[in-house]
Design an enzyme around this catalytic site. Sequence first.
Site, PDB file in Angstrom:
ATOM      1  N   CYS A 123       0.910  -1.106  -0.086  1.00  0.00           N
ATOM      2  CA  CYS A 123      -0.028   0.126   0.094  1.00  0.00           C
ATOM      3  C   CYS A 123       0.906   1.194   0.043  1.00  0.00           C
ATOM      4  CB  CYS A 123      -0.994  -0.082   1.218  1.00  0.00           C
ATOM      5  SG  CYS A 123      -1.995  -1.483   1.133  1.00  0.00           S
ATOM      6  N   HIS A 266      -2.443   7.444   2.429  1.00  0.00           N
ATOM      7  CA  HIS A 266      -3.069   6.185   1.870  1.00  0.00           C
ATOM      8  C   HIS A 266      -4.407   6.153   2.342  1.00  0.00           C
ATOM      9  CE1 HIS A 266      -3.844   2.147   1.153  1.00  0.00           C
ATOM     10  NE2 HIS A 266      -3.616   1.477   2.465  1.00  0.00           N
ATOM     11  N   ASN A 296     -10.349   0.958   0.410  1.00  0.00           N
ATOM     12  CA  ASN A 296      -8.812   0.842   0.165  1.00  0.00           C
ATOM     13  C   ASN A 296      -8.312   0.030  -1.135  1.00  0.00           C
ATOM     14  OD1 ASN A 296      -6.004  -0.005   0.570  1.00  0.00           O
ATOM     15  ND2 ASN A 296      -6.245  -0.533   2.692  1.00  0.00           N
TER      16      ASN A 296
END
Length: 346
Positions: A123, A266, A296
Amino acid sequence: MTEQPVRTSGGRPIGILGTGSYLPAETVSNELVAERAGVTPDWISAKTGIHRRRYAADHEATSDLAAAAAGAALADAGIGADQLGWVVVATSTPDHPQPATACLVQHRIGATGAAAFDLNAVCSGFVFALVTAAGLLSAGSAAPAPYALVIGADVYSRIIDRTDRRTAVLFGDGAGAVVLGPVRPGYGLGGSLLTSDGALHELIEVAAGGSRAPASEKTLADGGHFFRMRGRAVSEYVLAELPRAIGRLLAAHRTDPASVDHFIPHQANGVLLAKALPDLGLPRARTHLTVAEHGNTSAASIPLALDDARRQGVFGDGELLLLAGFGGGMSLGAALLTWQDGHRSP
């Protein structure tokens, strides 16, 4: 933990000249995800701040999403694919173990002269890729063209166990891209901080499918090809290490936290981000969030949020952006960027 020294490149300034993104057409509601995971839609909203996400169509792979985002970014920058010297794709869900997904994107968009490679920092991958590509351009590394394309793209709907409430409720698919190139002095990418703590590598993993546990009937039966995450431990890592990394980055570059105008993190989990924000010490920064609508999207989440904010026209010339990603490894990356309005090269 290993940590890259914080530094500012001494070469020519490199910044973002254009942004682009792509989201699959299928919107997946909390109701549908909840039914499969054995929870309620309200539970998902309360735990994650996510209301919906997108899933790639059956015919779409990571390279398809990445190429679409790349085309949008190139059009926004007014740069042709033949002007690219580098194509870098940050992903942890490549089309295949090999070749690199970036090579498929390079072929798809016609960037015939570009060197292409993937980067996997899960990520946090987009920030790692951004810093890497900017460094190559700034240092004047031999390349046939002066621009780079950096893409964050992931298709997590293919690797999540949809009955696992710890992970299935979080993830969606998407891609975001930026074109990097020369900008005026005083603009572009400034300092960066990249960290990794391999001792925590088991907190986030897909255990099977590589050389350690090759695909077999047993790995399939055991669910070894699914994404797994120890959510509580990951949250503890983020809440402790994200403020520390940002503090070190700003201190090393003598940057007043109050001078940060925009924060693009993020988009891991809306509730986690709400807990983290007060401890970051960014009193004036406007935080840009898309997690409620996108979920996400792993390496795609920062460039998706960046493109969304840019297209709303919220970045002003000379404003300071702070990008921060965190994810498997465990890895964390943060970068400062002074925005050049209009994305025009000098």
